[in-house]
Design an enzyme around this catalytic site. Structure first.
Site, PDB file in Angstrom:
ATOM      1  N   ASP A 129     -23.462  20.331  28.335  1.00  0.00           N
ATOM      2  CA  ASP A 129     -23.796  19.740  29.922  1.00  0.00           C
ATOM      3  C   ASP A 129     -25.440  19.572  29.865  1.00  0.00           C
ATOM      4  O   ASP A 129     -26.019  20.096  28.882  1.00  0.00           O
ATOM      5  CB  ASP A 129     -22.956  20.573  30.733  1.00  0.00           C
ATOM      6  CG  ASP A 129     -23.413  20.104  32.202  1.00  0.00           C
ATOM      7  OD1 ASP A 129     -23.405  19.040  32.574  1.00  0.00           O
ATOM      8  OD2 ASP A 129     -23.697  21.046  33.108  1.00  0.00           O
ATOM      9  N   SER A 130     -25.689  19.279  31.091  1.00  0.00           N
ATOM     10  CA  SER A 130     -27.073  19.227  31.327  1.00  0.00           C
ATOM     11  C   SER A 130     -27.651  20.988  31.466  1.00  0.00           C
ATOM     12  O   SER A 130     -28.645  21.359  31.317  1.00  0.00           O
ATOM     13  CB  SER A 130     -27.398  18.559  32.575  1.00  0.00           C
ATOM     14  OG  SER A 130     -26.949  19.351  33.663  1.00  0.00           O
ATOM     15  N   CYS A 183     -19.853  16.899  31.329  1.00  0.00           N
ATOM     16  CA  CYS A 183     -20.941  16.358  32.489  1.00  0.00           C
ATOM     17  C   CYS A 183     -20.314  15.177  32.903  1.00  0.00           C
ATOM     18  O   CYS A 183     -20.197  14.107  32.118  1.00  0.00           O
ATOM     19  CB  CYS A 183     -22.170  16.612  31.803  1.00  0.00           C
ATOM     20  SG  CYS A 183     -23.420  15.639  32.812  1.00  0.00           S
ATOM     21  N   GLU A 185     -27.701  26.156  40.585  1.00  0.00           N
ATOM     22  CA  GLU A 185     -28.473  26.645  39.511  1.00  0.00           C
ATOM     23  C   GLU A 185     -29.399  27.469  39.874  1.00  0.00           C
ATOM     24  O   GLU A 185     -29.708  28.388  38.829  1.00  0.00           O
ATOM     25  CB  GLU A 185     -29.280  25.288  38.742  1.00  0.00           C
ATOM     26  CG  GLU A 185     -28.323  24.424  37.825  1.00  0.00           C
ATOM     27  CD  GLU A 185     -28.248  24.837  36.316  1.00  0.00           C
ATOM     28  OE1 GLU A 185     -29.101  25.390  35.869  1.00  0.00           O
ATOM     29  OE2 GLU A 185     -27.195  24.075  35.744  1.00  0.00           O
ATOM     30  N   CYS A 188     -18.404  16.908  39.714  1.00  0.00           N
ATOM     31  CA  CYS A 188     -19.342  17.349  38.979  1.00  0.00           C
ATOM     32  C   CYS A 188     -19.115  18.982  38.524  1.00  0.00           C
ATOM     33  O   CYS A 188     -18.322  19.373  39.116  1.00  0.00           O
ATOM     34  CB  CYS A 188     -20.645  17.677  39.805  1.00  0.00           C
ATOM     35  SG  CYS A 188     -22.024  18.678  39.216  1.00  0.00           S
ATOM     36  N   HIS A 226     -20.516  21.604  38.065  1.00  0.00           N
ATOM     37  CA  HIS A 226     -21.182  22.770  38.512  1.00  0.00           C
ATOM     38  C   HIS A 226     -20.381  23.067  39.935  1.00  0.00           C
ATOM     39  O   HIS A 226     -20.423  24.198  40.044  1.00  0.00           O
ATOM     40  CB  HIS A 226     -22.496  22.223  39.084  1.00  0.00           C
ATOM     41  CG  HIS A 226     -23.522  22.448  38.101  1.00  0.00           C
ATOM     42  ND1 HIS A 226     -23.881  21.485  36.959  1.00  0.00           N
ATOM     43  CD2 HIS A 226     -24.490  23.285  37.883  1.00  0.00           C
ATOM     44  CE1 HIS A 226     -24.813  21.764  36.428  1.00  0.00           C
ATOM     45  NE2 HIS A 226     -25.261  22.913  36.558  1.00  0.00           N
TER      46      HIS A 226
HETATM   47  N1  DGL Z   1     -22.781  19.298  35.583  1.00  0.00           N
HETATM   48  C1  DGL Z   1     -23.124  17.934  35.603  1.00  0.00           C
HETATM   49  C2  DGL Z   1     -22.229  16.743  35.998  1.00  0.00           C
HETATM   50  O1  DGL Z   1     -20.925  17.038  35.914  1.00  0.00           O
HETATM   51  C3  DGL Z   1     -24.738  17.477  35.718  1.00  0.00           C
HETATM   52  C4  DGL Z   1     -25.113  17.907  36.838  1.00  0.00           C
HETATM   53  C5  DGL Z   1     -26.421  17.391  36.888  1.00  0.00           C
HETATM   54  O2  DGL Z   1     -27.190  17.870  35.843  1.00  0.00           O
HETATM   55  O3  DGL Z   1     -27.089  16.668  37.519  1.00  0.00           O
HETATM   56  O4  DGL Z   1     -22.551  15.839  36.670  1.00  0.00           O
END
Ligand code: DGL
Length: 272
Positions: free
Chosen positions: A16-17, A79, A158, A190, A192
């Protein structure tokens, strides 16, 4: 053409990022506790959701190549942004199964909705790609969708601000159109966002199911490994973490996502 490791002991690669993919890793580890894992958080390029498609393809490619060099038996792109705009293209040049996070959540949401109204929240990239609506409509054209870009939620999470009034106010603002509406299903598009699931439930007071991709991805992965006799039953499972920047920050925040502390975090970036 890159090929796959057929060794049951080979690790599973997840990326992931940043921290978000840990919500997926957690669900996968619950389902497959005896596997070895390599998790890559591309913290130097975070957030992906505001970058161009071209950049996201480039970041994803270099991580996937890195994971393949570690002899992984399969890869999970944890991600949504990369799953939306990069994975289909990259998949064509590698001979190793890559699991993405969009289809599993779509299938669960389509199965669940009774009112035929599904809402999706995600990063700018994910929402702009319309990947969720397209896949939902392909399964059932009768379903109404609303896709809402919620770009400030990733930096809030984050930064560890998910339990503050900032998170509350932003989520309320973003969810305005679906509070007390016909939408009975909300996809957290997402990885997150499971970190603010409780908050979203409080804001959306009507009966609505929140769907995250972690659990259905874990089931798909389990089924695949089982079918190909690739499940690892070793009792010495290990997870190695890599980040492209700022080990300490990742280490500190990761414990909140996983409910346990981690120490195997190494730095690996592609700049040098
Ligand atoms: N967690 C990621 C997603 O599912 C990336 C969020 C990001 O880096 O903008 O999109």
């Amino acid at each position: 053409m890159r090929t796959q490791s057929n060794n049951t002991n080979a690790p599973i690669g997840i990326f992931d990022s940043g921290l978000g993919g840990l919500t997926v890793l957690k669900k996968i580890q619950e389902k497959l506790p005896n596997e070895n894992y390599i998790y890559y958080g591309d913290t130097i390029n975070l957030p992906y959701g505001t970058k161009s498609n071209q950049s996201i393809v480039q970041y994803s490619k270099q991580i996937i190549n890195f994971l393949i060099k570690q002899n992984v038996k399969t890869i999970v792109c944890a991600c949504n942004s990369a799953s939306s705009v990069a994975i289909n293209q990259i998949k064509q040049n590698i001979n190793i199964p890559i699991f993405e996070v969009i289809n599993p959540a779509v299938q669960e949401a389509v199965h669940y909705t009774k009112t035929n109204h599904i809402a999706i929240i995600g990063t700018d990239t994910t929402i702009k790609s319309k990947s969720y609506s397209k896949k939902i409509k392909a399964l059932n054209p009768e379903i109404n969708t609303i896709e809402i870009a919620t770009p400030l939620l990733v930096p809030i999470i984050e930064e560890g601000l998910e339990n503050t009034s900032i998170a509350n106010e932003m989520s309320k603002l973003y969810c305005q159109k679906i509070i007390n509406s016909k939408f009975d299903t909300l996809i957290l598009g997402c990885t997150h966002y499971p970190m603010i699931e409780g908050l979203l439930k409080k804001i959306l007071t009507h009966k609505i199911r929140l769907i995250s991709s972690g659990k259905p991805v874990a089931i798909n992965l389990y089924n695949y490994l089982n079918k190909h006799d690739l499940i690892n039953n070793s009792l010495s499972a290990n997870t190695q973490y890599y980040v492209s920047d700022n080990i300490e920050k990742f280490q500190q925040s990761a414990s909140k996502f996983l409910n346990h502390s981690i120490d195997d975090v190494a730095l690996h970036n592609f700049k040098s």
